[in-house]
Design a protein around this motif. Structure first.
Motif, PDB file in Angstrom:
ATOM      1  N   ALA A   1       0.852  -1.182   0.000  1.00  0.00           N
ATOM      2  CA  ALA A   1       0.000   0.000   0.000  1.00  0.00           C
ATOM      3  C   ALA A   1       0.891   1.236   0.000  1.00  0.00           C
ATOM      4  O   ALA A   1       2.099   1.162   0.239  1.00  0.00           O
ATOM      5  CB  ALA A   1      -0.919   0.013   1.220  1.00  0.00           C
ATOM      6  N   ARG A   2       0.277   2.390  -0.263  1.00  0.00           N
ATOM      7  CA  ARG A   2       1.059   3.626  -0.294  1.00  0.00           C
ATOM      8  C   ARG A   2       1.611   3.967   1.076  1.00  0.00           C
ATOM      9  O   ARG A   2       2.779   4.334   1.218  1.00  0.00           O
ATOM     10  CB  ARG A   2       0.200   4.772  -0.824  1.00  0.00           C
ATOM     11  CG  ARG A   2      -0.098   4.695  -2.314  1.00  0.00           C
ATOM     12  CD  ARG A   2      -1.090   5.761  -2.729  1.00  0.00           C
ATOM     13  NE  ARG A   2      -2.402   5.540  -2.104  1.00  0.00           N
ATOM     14  CZ  ARG A   2      -3.453   6.315  -2.278  1.00  0.00           C
ATOM     15  NH1 ARG A   2      -3.367   7.374  -3.056  1.00  0.00           N
ATOM     16  NH2 ARG A   2      -4.609   6.028  -1.692  1.00  0.00           N
ATOM     17  N   THR A   3       0.766   3.876   2.106  1.00  0.00           N
ATOM     18  CA  THR A   3       1.173   4.199   3.472  1.00  0.00           C
ATOM     19  C   THR A   3       0.570   3.162   4.415  1.00  0.00           C
ATOM     20  O   THR A   3      -0.357   2.429   4.036  1.00  0.00           O
ATOM     21  CB  THR A   3       0.671   5.593   3.890  1.00  0.00           C
ATOM     22  OG1 THR A   3      -0.760   5.551   4.063  1.00  0.00           O
ATOM     23  CG2 THR A   3       1.033   6.650   2.850  1.00  0.00           C
ATOM     24  N   PRO A   4       1.040   3.085   5.664  1.00  0.00           N
ATOM     25  CA  PRO A   4       0.412   2.163   6.619  1.00  0.00           C
ATOM     26  C   PRO A   4      -1.078   2.414   6.799  1.00  0.00           C
ATOM     27  O   PRO A   4      -1.851   1.467   7.004  1.00  0.00           O
ATOM     28  CB  PRO A   4       1.190   2.435   7.917  1.00  0.00           C
ATOM     29  CG  PRO A   4       2.515   2.917   7.459  1.00  0.00           C
ATOM     30  CD  PRO A   4       2.252   3.723   6.216  1.00  0.00           C
ATOM     31  N   ALA A   5      -1.494   3.672   6.707  1.00  0.00           N
ATOM     32  CA  ALA A   5      -2.908   3.999   6.887  1.00  0.00           C
ATOM     33  C   ALA A   5      -3.771   3.505   5.737  1.00  0.00           C
ATOM     34  O   ALA A   5      -5.005   3.465   5.856  1.00  0.00           O
ATOM     35  CB  ALA A   5      -3.086   5.510   7.044  1.00  0.00           C
ATOM     36  N   ASP A   6      -3.158   3.126   4.612  1.00  0.00           N
ATOM     37  CA  ASP A   6      -3.911   2.653   3.456  1.00  0.00           C
ATOM     38  C   ASP A   6      -4.018   1.136   3.387  1.00  0.00           C
ATOM     39  O   ASP A   6      -4.633   0.596   2.463  1.00  0.00           O
ATOM     40  CB  ASP A   6      -3.255   3.154   2.163  1.00  0.00           C
ATOM     41  CG  ASP A   6      -3.343   4.654   2.010  1.00  0.00           C
ATOM     42  OD1 ASP A   6      -4.455   5.185   2.153  1.00  0.00           O
ATOM     43  OD2 ASP A   6      -2.307   5.300   1.762  1.00  0.00           O
ATOM     44  N   LEU A   7      -3.431   0.418   4.336  1.00  0.00           N
ATOM     45  CA  LEU A   7      -3.484  -1.044   4.323  1.00  0.00           C
ATOM     46  C   LEU A   7      -4.871  -1.544   4.713  1.00  0.00           C
ATOM     47  O   LEU A   7      -5.450  -1.103   5.702  1.00  0.00           O
ATOM     48  CB  LEU A   7      -2.452  -1.619   5.291  1.00  0.00           C
ATOM     49  CG  LEU A   7      -0.994  -1.576   4.829  1.00  0.00           C
ATOM     50  CD1 LEU A   7      -0.070  -1.894   5.989  1.00  0.00           C
ATOM     51  CD2 LEU A   7      -0.767  -2.568   3.689  1.00  0.00           C
ATOM     52  N   LEU A   8      -5.388  -2.483   3.944  1.00  0.00           N
ATOM     53  CA  LEU A   8      -6.687  -3.089   4.222  1.00  0.00           C
ATOM     54  C   LEU A   8      -6.537  -4.332   5.085  1.00  0.00           C
ATOM     55  O   LEU A   8      -5.533  -5.049   5.004  1.00  0.00           O
ATOM     56  CB  LEU A   8      -7.383  -3.481   2.917  1.00  0.00           C
ATOM     57  CG  LEU A   8      -7.726  -2.380   1.921  1.00  0.00           C
ATOM     58  CD1 LEU A   8      -8.379  -2.993   0.694  1.00  0.00           C
ATOM     59  CD2 LEU A   8      -8.630  -1.335   2.544  1.00  0.00           C
ATOM     60  N   TYR A   9      -7.561  -4.603   5.890  1.00  0.00           N
ATOM     61  CA  TYR A   9      -7.717  -5.871   6.611  1.00  0.00           C
ATOM     62  C   TYR A   9      -6.492  -6.217   7.476  1.00  0.00           C
ATOM     63  O   TYR A   9      -6.120  -7.389   7.605  1.00  0.00           O
ATOM     64  CB  TYR A   9      -7.979  -7.020   5.624  1.00  0.00           C
ATOM     65  CG  TYR A   9      -8.940  -6.716   4.513  1.00  0.00           C
ATOM     66  CD1 TYR A   9     -10.157  -6.076   4.763  1.00  0.00           C
ATOM     67  CD2 TYR A   9      -8.642  -7.046   3.189  1.00  0.00           C
ATOM     68  CE1 TYR A   9     -11.052  -5.809   3.736  1.00  0.00           C
ATOM     69  CE2 TYR A   9      -9.529  -6.781   2.163  1.00  0.00           C
ATOM     70  CZ  TYR A   9     -10.727  -6.144   2.432  1.00  0.00           C
ATOM     71  OH  TYR A   9     -11.607  -5.875   1.406  1.00  0.00           O
ATOM     72  N   ARG A  10      -5.885  -5.226   8.082  1.00  0.00           N
ATOM     73  CA  ARG A  10      -4.654  -5.479   8.836  1.00  0.00           C
ATOM     74  C   ARG A  10      -4.865  -6.482   9.966  1.00  0.00           C
ATOM     75  O   ARG A  10      -3.972  -7.269  10.290  1.00  0.00           O
ATOM     76  CB  ARG A  10      -4.101  -4.163   9.396  1.00  0.00           C
ATOM     77  CG  ARG A  10      -3.570  -3.240   8.323  1.00  0.00           C
ATOM     78  CD  ARG A  10      -3.057  -1.930   8.904  1.00  0.00           C
ATOM     79  NE  ARG A  10      -1.885  -2.119   9.752  1.00  0.00           N
ATOM     80  CZ  ARG A  10      -1.161  -1.112  10.226  1.00  0.00           C
ATOM     81  NH1 ARG A  10      -1.518   0.145   9.966  1.00  0.00           N
ATOM     82  NH2 ARG A  10      -0.111  -1.339  10.992  1.00  0.00           N
ATOM     83  N   ASP A  11      -6.047  -6.486  10.554  1.00  0.00           N
ATOM     84  CA  ASP A  11      -6.296  -7.392  11.670  1.00  0.00           C
ATOM     85  C   ASP A  11      -6.427  -8.851  11.227  1.00  0.00           C
ATOM     86  O   ASP A  11      -6.374  -9.766  12.056  1.00  0.00           O
ATOM     87  CB  ASP A  11      -7.544  -6.964  12.435  1.00  0.00           C
ATOM     88  CG  ASP A  11      -8.784  -6.950  11.554  1.00  0.00           C
ATOM     89  OD1 ASP A  11      -8.643  -6.714  10.332  1.00  0.00           O
ATOM     90  OD2 ASP A  11      -9.889  -7.171  12.068  1.00  0.00           O
ATOM     91  N   GLU A  12      -6.591  -9.093   9.913  1.00  0.00           N
ATOM     92  CA  GLU A  12      -6.746 -10.453   9.423  1.00  0.00           C
ATOM     93  C   GLU A  12      -5.422 -11.106   9.050  1.00  0.00           C
ATOM     94  O   GLU A  12      -5.347 -12.324   8.896  1.00  0.00           O
ATOM     95  CB  GLU A  12      -7.690 -10.484   8.216  1.00  0.00           C
ATOM     96  CG  GLU A  12      -9.106 -10.049   8.544  1.00  0.00           C
ATOM     97  CD  GLU A  12     -10.065 -10.233   7.372  1.00  0.00           C
ATOM     98  OE1 GLU A  12      -9.843 -11.170   6.584  1.00  0.00           O
ATOM     99  OE2 GLU A  12     -11.016  -9.441   7.260  1.00  0.00           O
ATOM    100  N   PHE A  13      -4.374 -10.302   8.896  1.00  0.00           N
ATOM    101  CA  PHE A  13      -3.113 -10.866   8.429  1.00  0.00           C
ATOM    102  C   PHE A  13      -2.536 -11.950   9.323  1.00  0.00           C
ATOM    103  O   PHE A  13      -1.948 -12.915   8.812  1.00  0.00           O
ATOM    104  CB  PHE A  13      -2.091  -9.751   8.188  1.00  0.00           C
ATOM    105  CG  PHE A  13      -1.994  -9.384   6.729  1.00  0.00           C
ATOM    106  CD1 PHE A  13      -2.972  -8.616   6.132  1.00  0.00           C
ATOM    107  CD2 PHE A  13      -0.949  -9.859   5.954  1.00  0.00           C
ATOM    108  CE1 PHE A  13      -2.905  -8.307   4.790  1.00  0.00           C
ATOM    109  CE2 PHE A  13      -0.882  -9.551   4.612  1.00  0.00           C
ATOM    110  CZ  PHE A  13      -1.855  -8.777   4.021  1.00  0.00           C
TER     111      PHE A  13
END
Length: 268
Positions: free
Chosen positions: A142-154
């Protein structure tokens, strides 16, 4: 049925990032036929218009889950909906990820930005049938950490390998920095036994596919999801034409061997 939207109600809403929302939709009456991972629906914001949006999760019977980023009038209207709001839905449309080709093989899932959304149902399928597939690698950028999707699922995707990277880190980011193709050097897969699924900006998909081919993955074992301006979703209006393909009908999922010569033509 493909031309008339059915009414669906928003039963859950989750803000993924500052401009991206996941909506869970439930049919108010008749439901659409089941979707497959990689297919899309036409979502109609009443009084504004409709846009194509891939399904981002397939579960809970006839419910549909879509992750939408606010980039235009229709997507902003959809992102602004709250629980109890109404959406018109047409579908399912397009080709799906070829899960049959992946059976018994290692899977390499590579996503850029919101391209992770169409890939999440594929990941769900693999995790629900672990004996049918080999090793699963999920790589997302993603461009920045704030743009990452579904971080809790990783964490649940982490066996045997998953990783994320960002182009521009924030002050508290301690993870990887760089384009998503840099993660390919760390992923554990056997090229001759790997099927790759790639979705994101076209430049990212080209770079990823070329890197995979360089590492020994055959072009016919790389699938990409392409995007163009889809209007009718039935293959009649021609707005989504990419060379000989009408992507609402012949895509969005296409083998890279077929897509490669089309993606190298400027403005095609």
């Amino acid at each position: 049925m493909t031309l008339t939207p059915l009414s669906y109600r928003v039963v859950d809403r989750r803000e993924e990032t500052h401009d991206t929302v996941t909506l869970v939709l439930e049919p108010a009456g008749d439901a659409l036929k089941p979707f497959a991972p990689g297919q899309f629906a036409m979502l109609y914001a009443f009084g504004v218009g409709e846009i194509p949006v891939s399904v981002s999760r397939l579960a809970d019977g006839h419910r549909l889950t879509h992750t939408v980023r606010a980039v235009g009038a229709v997507s902003r209207a959809l992102c602004g909906l709250r629980s109890g709001g109404w959406v018109g839905v047409r579908g399912p449309f397009g080709t799906a990820w070829d899960m049959d080709a992946a059976h018994g093989n290692d899977l390499l899932v590579v996503a850029g930005g919101i391209g992770l959304a169409p890939l999440r149902p594929l990941v769900d399928t693999v995790l629900s049938e672990p004996r049918a597939f080999g090793r699963l690698n999920v790589l997302a950028g993603a461009r920045t950490p704030a743009d990452l999707l579904y971080r809790d699922e990783f964490p649940s995707w982490g066996e045997p390998f998953s990783a994320v990277t960002v182009d521009r880190p924030s002050g508290d980011w301690a993870g990887r920095v760089g384009v998503v193709t840099t993660l390919l050097r760390e992923a554990r897969f056997t090229a001759s036994d790997t099927v790759a699924f790639v979705c994101g900006p076209e430049v990212m998909m080209r770079a990823t596919a070329r890197a995979l081919i360089h590492q020994g993955v055959r072009p016919d074992r790389i699938q990409v999801s392409l995007e163009r301006n889809m209007r009718c979703a039935t293959g009649h209006c021609g707005h989504c034409q990419l060379g000989p393909l009408l992507l609402c009908r012949d895509g969005p999922v296409v083998g890279y061997g077929q897509a490669a010569p089309l993606l190298t033509v400027r403005e095609l």
